[in-house]
Design an enzyme around this catalytic site. Structure first.
Site, mmCIF file in Angstrom:
data_model
loop_
_atom_site.group_PDB
_atom_site.id
_atom_site.type_symbol
_atom_site.label_atom_id
_atom_site.label_comp_id
_atom_site.label_asym_id
_atom_site.label_seq_id
_atom_site.Cartn_x
_atom_site.Cartn_y
_atom_site.Cartn_z
ATOM 1 N N CYS A 18 0.846 -1.187 0.000
ATOM 2 C CA CYS A 18 0.000 0.000 0.000
ATOM 3 C C CYS A 18 0.885 1.243 0.000
ATOM 4 O O CYS A 18 2.096 1.137 0.152
ATOM 5 C CB CYS A 18 -0.866 0.044 1.243
ATOM 6 S SG CYS A 18 -1.940 -1.397 1.398
ATOM 7 N N GLY A 30 -0.875 0.752 -5.032
ATOM 8 C CA GLY A 30 -2.193 0.193 -4.748
ATOM 9 C C GLY A 30 -3.266 0.846 -5.584
ATOM 10 O O GLY A 30 -3.348 2.077 -5.611
ATOM 11 N N ASN A 39 1.006 0.911 6.142
ATOM 12 C CA ASN A 39 1.594 0.147 5.043
ATOM 13 C C ASN A 39 2.429 -0.956 5.676
ATOM 14 O O ASN A 39 3.317 -0.672 6.474
ATOM 15 C CB ASN A 39 2.461 1.065 4.181
ATOM 16 C CG ASN A 39 3.271 0.317 3.134
ATOM 17 O OD1 ASN A 39 4.336 0.768 2.732
ATOM 18 N ND2 ASN A 39 2.787 -0.825 2.682
ATOM 19 N N GLY A 40 2.109 -2.217 5.317
ATOM 20 C CA GLY A 40 2.827 -3.350 5.900
ATOM 21 C C GLY A 40 1.828 -4.367 6.429
ATOM 22 O O GLY A 40 0.610 -4.157 6.327
ATOM 23 N N TYR A 65 11.148 -4.633 -7.541
ATOM 24 C CA TYR A 65 9.916 -4.529 -8.325
ATOM 25 C C TYR A 65 9.011 -3.375 -7.920
ATOM 26 O O TYR A 65 8.482 -2.670 -8.768
ATOM 27 C CB TYR A 65 9.118 -5.835 -8.206
ATOM 28 C CG TYR A 65 7.709 -5.719 -8.732
ATOM 29 C CD1 TYR A 65 7.466 -5.695 -10.104
ATOM 30 C CD2 TYR A 65 6.630 -5.578 -7.864
ATOM 31 C CE1 TYR A 65 6.176 -5.548 -10.593
ATOM 32 C CE2 TYR A 65 5.342 -5.431 -8.352
ATOM 33 C CZ TYR A 65 5.124 -5.418 -9.700
ATOM 34 O OH TYR A 65 3.852 -5.263 -10.193
#
Ligand code: AMP
Ligand code: SF4
Length: 431
Positions: free
Chosen positions: A2, A28, A95-96, A232
């Site tokens: 995210c 996201g 985020n995570g 990536y």
């Protein structure tokens, strides 16, 4: 995966959050949400441009926002989350992923907590509410208890906070902006709105923004930034730990050739993720780079679509026969996860007349699932979890298949203090 953002004391926070989240859209695309001053909430499914529209514009000077990757969850589960706690109103964007979330939820429920969602992020709200001391002390107290993996923005009536877990697994940056402060998952999103001096939230620390900034370290462990952000996930114009992502990917391509010298006529990138690596591979090998495979940008995302994934990937990729025909090609991508994408690519290139198809991957085989917030896949779906390189080569029908070694990856990034658990199974939080 995210993206998160925060704005503190800046005129028209709505538009600033819109721009920051747009710069994080690659992290996201499933949903977007913001919480502004007075805890007004705007959330919806889809892209930033579909949710934060002109008609929904609200006057504001403060706020936090989130773009979500995963497909699971209802509208109530779109972040940021808002709670009315003993410490006042709090909104949070995370985020995570917390790997031991189930145990946390059970233990909090046993103490009487009532969860409103299935999101692990809600754990922070309960911990903050239950902690002693004032609001800031409660946040510090709560963060000390959760080991991984999080980058967070927290909006309180009196301040904004930005925090990273003790290993620094997920990224977070901030800077001064128009008399106030802005926070975002990647520095490229801050640069895009004109922030000049950008700082990384240190791992194991929380930065409180009021009139100025105050950095409070709560617990530092060994650095373990996610190497997959470099490979990536992140935008090529972002930098982490002082290293530019595009340059690191180019070096991954160079290292890949140094470890696997091969003779071929043409290097073909898998767009867009394999482009920087293919560039490095081409430069190091002297084999010319060309676009042999186009991507239809208007097709839906195939990675997490459970049904008809093969059909979607196939429609998404268009070969250029005139470039490929009769050539020995090396196709370069950043990673192989389940193997679907690469099997289809090799077949498309063969059908388009390639004489030989070699596959180079500028990361090591993904053998273990990620528990820290990157949706890879379950272990049994990871093609390299049970199969060796020769078997994967046969499965994707390539003439040869070669990956970058773990050492090569660390050399390319210029760091060894990284999380590489999806490659070697050594999860930082279990050590
Ligand atoms: P697969 O077909 O499952 O082997 O997927 C590999 C492709 O998905 C590669 O082209 C990668 O660039 C891309 N990829 C790798 N990891 C992710 C991820 N977590 N989310 C979306 N795409 C990914
Ligand atoms: Fe990143 Fe892999 Fe570690 Fe997950 S396991 S945080 S994807 S390096």
């Amino acid at each position: 995966m995210c993206g998160i953002a925060g704005v503190w004391n800046v005129q028209d926070a709505f538009s600033v959050l819109h721009d920051l989240l747009l710069g994080l859209q690659h992290r996201g695309q499933e949903s977007a949400g913001i919480v502004l001053n007075n805890f007004r909430v705007l959330k919806g499914r889809g892209l930033v441009e579909q949710v934060l529209t002109e008609e929904n514009w609200l006057e504001s000077e403060r706020g936090i926002g989130h773009v979500r990757y995963s497909t699971a969850g209802s509208l109530e589960e779109i972040q940021p989350l808002v709670a009315f706690t003993k410490k006042g109103k709090i909104a949070i964007a995370h985020n995570g992923t917390i790997p031991d979330a189930e145990a946390w939820i059970r233990s909090l429920q046993e103490r009487g907590a009532v969860f409103q969602s299935t999101l692990d992020s809600e754990i922070f709200l309960h911990l903050i509410s239950m902690s002693s001391g004032d609001e800031k002390e409660a946040i510090v107290e709560a963060l000390k208890r959760v080991k991984a993996a999080y980058s967070l923005v927290v909006l309180h009536e009196g301040f904004l906070a930005a925090a990273r877990d003790p290993y620094g697994i997920r990224p977070l940056f901030y800077g001064k902006y128009r008399g106030g402060f802005v926070v975002a998952s990647e520095d490229s999103a801050l640069k895009a709105i004109g922030v000049e001096e950008i700082k990384e939230v240190p791992r194991g620390s929380v930065v409180f923004f009021e009139e100025g900034e105050e950095v409070v370290e709560f617990e530092k462990r060994e650095e373990r930034f996610c190497s997959f952000e470099f490979i990536y996930f992140a935008r090529p114009d972002s930098s982490f730990l002082g290293e530019n992502v595009h340059k690191a990917r180019c070096k991954m391509g160079e290292e890949l050739f140094a470890e696997n010298p091969i003779e071929a006529d043409l290097v073909i990138p898998v767009l867009d993720s394999g482009l920087s690596g293919a560039l490095g591979f081409s430069r190091a090998s002297g084999i010319p780079l060309d676009v042999g495979l186009m991507r239809n940008r208007y097709m839906g995302r195939s990675f997490i679509m459970p049904v008809n994934r093969e059909k979607i990937v196939k429609k998404k990729l268009v070969p250029i026969g005139d470039v490929i025909k009769g050539k020995r090609v090396v196709v370069i991508d950043d990673s192989i996860v389940r193997g679907t994408t690469m099997s289809i690519i090799v077949n498309i290139l063969r059908e388009a007349g390639a004489k030989e198809v070699h596959v180079g991957i500028h990361s090591p085989p993904v053998r273990y699932p990620c528990y820290y917030g990157i949706d890879t896949a379950r272990k049994q779906e990871l093609v390299a979890s049970e199969k060796d390189v020769e078997e994967v080569k046969r499965l994707v029908n390539a003439d040869s298949l070669f990956y970058l070694s773990l050492e090569g990856l660390k050399r390319a990034i210029g760091r060894s203090e990284l999380c590489v658990a999806c490659f070697n199974g050594e999860y930082p939080h279990l050590k």
